[in-house]
Design a protein around this motif. Structure first.
Motif, short mmCIF file in Angstrom:
data_model
loop_
_atom_site.label_atom_id
_atom_site.label_comp_id
_atom_site.label_asym_id
_atom_site.label_seq_id
_atom_site.Cartn_x
_atom_site.Cartn_y
_atom_site.Cartn_z
N THR A 36 50.61 11.69 81.45
CA THR A 36 50.21 11.71 80.04
C THR A 36 51.46 12.10 79.26
O THR A 36 52.02 13.18 79.48
N ASN A 72 41.85 3.09 81.65
CA ASN A 72 40.62 3.23 82.42
C ASN A 72 39.40 3.24 81.49
O ASN A 72 39.49 3.65 80.34
N PHE A 84 43.87 17.92 86.84
CA PHE A 84 43.63 16.48 86.87
C PHE A 84 43.56 16.00 88.31
O PHE A 84 42.69 15.18 88.68
N TYR A 110 50.43 4.72 84.35
CA TYR A 110 50.94 4.68 85.73
C TYR A 110 52.37 4.17 85.71
O TYR A 110 52.66 3.13 85.10
N LEU A 160 50.91 9.22 88.01
CA LEU A 160 50.17 9.06 86.76
C LEU A 160 50.64 10.12 85.77
O LEU A 160 50.94 11.25 86.15
N GLY A 168 47.62 10.31 91.71
CA GLY A 168 46.29 9.83 92.01
C GLY A 168 46.07 9.94 93.51
O GLY A 168 47.00 10.17 94.29
N TRP A 204 48.19 7.78 78.50
CA TRP A 204 47.95 8.07 79.92
C TRP A 204 48.14 6.76 80.68
O TRP A 204 47.52 5.75 80.34
N GLN A 242 40.68 14.05 90.52
CA GLN A 242 40.93 12.80 91.24
C GLN A 242 40.43 12.89 92.68
O GLN A 242 39.84 11.95 93.22
N GLU A 264 38.90 9.80 84.36
CA GLU A 264 40.11 10.02 83.54
C GLU A 264 39.76 10.18 82.07
O GLU A 264 40.30 11.05 81.37
N ASP A 265 38.85 9.36 81.58
CA ASP A 265 38.40 9.47 80.19
C ASP A 265 37.75 10.82 79.95
O ASP A 265 38.02 11.49 78.94
N LEU A 319 44.29 5.18 76.94
CA LEU A 319 44.28 5.03 78.39
C LEU A 319 43.59 3.72 78.73
O LEU A 319 42.74 3.25 77.97
N LEU A 336 40.48 13.63 79.97
CA LEU A 336 41.35 13.63 78.80
C LEU A 336 40.60 14.05 77.54
O LEU A 336 41.17 14.71 76.66
#
Length: 380
Positions: A278, A74, A308, A130, A276, A187, A128, A312, A80-81, A72, A84
């Motif tokens: 995965t 980010n 998720f 966009y 977004l 998102g 992951w 967000q 997000e990290d 990913l 995941l």
């Protein structure tokens, strides 16, 4: 006498031979029946045992441990990290350690815009990212159209999945790229952060700003702005050096990259939703035995997408708290201000419909379908 006694002895010998043969024959039959019974008994026993064994206790297809890399862009410790990594741990737990996923944040495996190539060629196994980074997403890009999805991340994710389940061309687009969708969420709606106060569409004139890509770029041009394509990893430095004057970015991205720090003003207008996802390399997915695929699926899909999205939305609240603490200006647009942006958005949507229709996509139908799903999922 001799001639009369000889035939009598012969008859006796013949009878004796016949008796011996009969005894041997009976013994052979008896032995044969014993073999038949022995052979049939296990078959009869094995049949019911196999068919009635519960699938939950069936032996796994193999005892191999499958290890995958997830990339990913980010930063490490971003929401997000964290999400995941928690999901990867969940996958490992439900598979009893037979599927292990190592998460690589911060674009350490490659640039954000190289993500598709990375997951397709094996640099990573799971990505992951966009959709706006990649021109390959044509039908799916309807979800990033300007001013089309005004809801929260959770509400817009409901729109996403209702569209996936009602319009097969969305998943087909991923499958055509040899990708297995593990989750797909929205998102938070993108906002404007800038070095100067922008309170209406007039403030966009000549404003040089970073835009993530996709149809929103055309809308920014229509509003009089100067869009710049730039990965989020370069955004902070570009703002510091005045390479750009602002950005349209979703709050969940603004927060981990800390790009609220170099700007002073925010316009809280829902410019667009950010699709977004995965995804996993389809060949790698197909290497998993069916039982492992089922277990991974049990903690993925719409369930993981909704979770998720909830994260967000929480990060959006966290961003606004940080912005207020730093004394930045936040402008919430009125309906009149929103109306000023609508013509430029409509023009961009019309252009998208024309271009995608030329590609054989039912673009107008997709826009109408999203509009109907917004009415269903997004609260006033």
């Amino acid at each position: 006498m001799t001639s009369d006694s000889s035939p009598s002895l012969g008859r006796i010998l013949s009878i004796a031979v016949v008796l011996v043969l009969c005894i041997l024959a009976l013994a052979a039959v008896a032995c044969g029946g014993g073999e038949t019974a022995t052979t049939q008994a296990p078959a009869t026993t094995a049949g019911p045992a196999t068919t009635t064994a519960p699938t939950t206790t069936a032996a796994p297809a193999d005892d191999k441990v499958y290890e995958f890399k997830l990339s990913l862009h980010n930063p490490a410790d971003s929401p997000e990290d964290q999400f995941l990594k928690a999901w990867a741990k969940q996958v490992e737990e439900v598979t009893d350690g037979r599927v292990k996923i190592a998460v690589f944040p911060g674009a350490t495996l490659g640039a954000p815009t190289d993500g598709l190539t990375m997951v397709q060629t094996g640099i990573c196994d799971i990505l992951w990212s966009y959709t706006g980074f990649f021109k390959e997403f044509k039908a799916t890009s309807v979800l990033g159209l300007p001013l089309l999805l005004p809801g929260t991340a959770v509400e817009n994710t409901g729109v996403f999945w209702d569209l996936v389940e009602s319009r097969p061309e969305i998943l087909a687009e991923f499958e055509g790229l040899k990708l297995k969708v593990l989750e797909f969420h929205a998102g938070p709606a993108a906002i404007l952060g800038s070095n100067k106060s922008v309170t209406s569409v007039d403030g966009f004139k000549n404003l040089k700003m970073r835009v993530g890509g996709g149809p929103l770029t055309d809308a920014v041009v229509n509003w009089g702005g100067s869009p710049v394509a730039m990965p989020p990893t370069d955004l902070y430095e570009a703002l510091q050096k005045n390479v750009i004057e602002g950005y349209i970015f979703d709050p969940a991205g603004v927060l981990p990259y800390k790009v609220y720090e170099p700007v002073d003003h925010f316009l809280d207008l829902p410019f667009n939703a950010n699709p977004l996802f995965t995804v996993m390399n389809l060949d790698k997915w197909n290497q998993l035995p069916a039982d492992l695929q089922e277990l991974v699926t049990s903690v993925s899909g719409r369930l993981a997408s909704d979770e998720f999205a909830e994260m967000q939305d929480a990060s959006t609240a966290e961003l606004w708290a940080a912005v207020e603490e730093a004394g930045k200006t936040i402008t919430v647009p009125t309906q009149e201000v929103m109306a000023g942006f609508q013509p430029g958005a409509d023009e961009a949507i019309s252009k998208w419909v024309e271009e995608k229709s030329a590609d054989g996509i039912d673009a107008d139908g997709l826009v109408r379908a999203v509009g109907e799903l917004v009415e269903k999922n997004v609260k006033e």
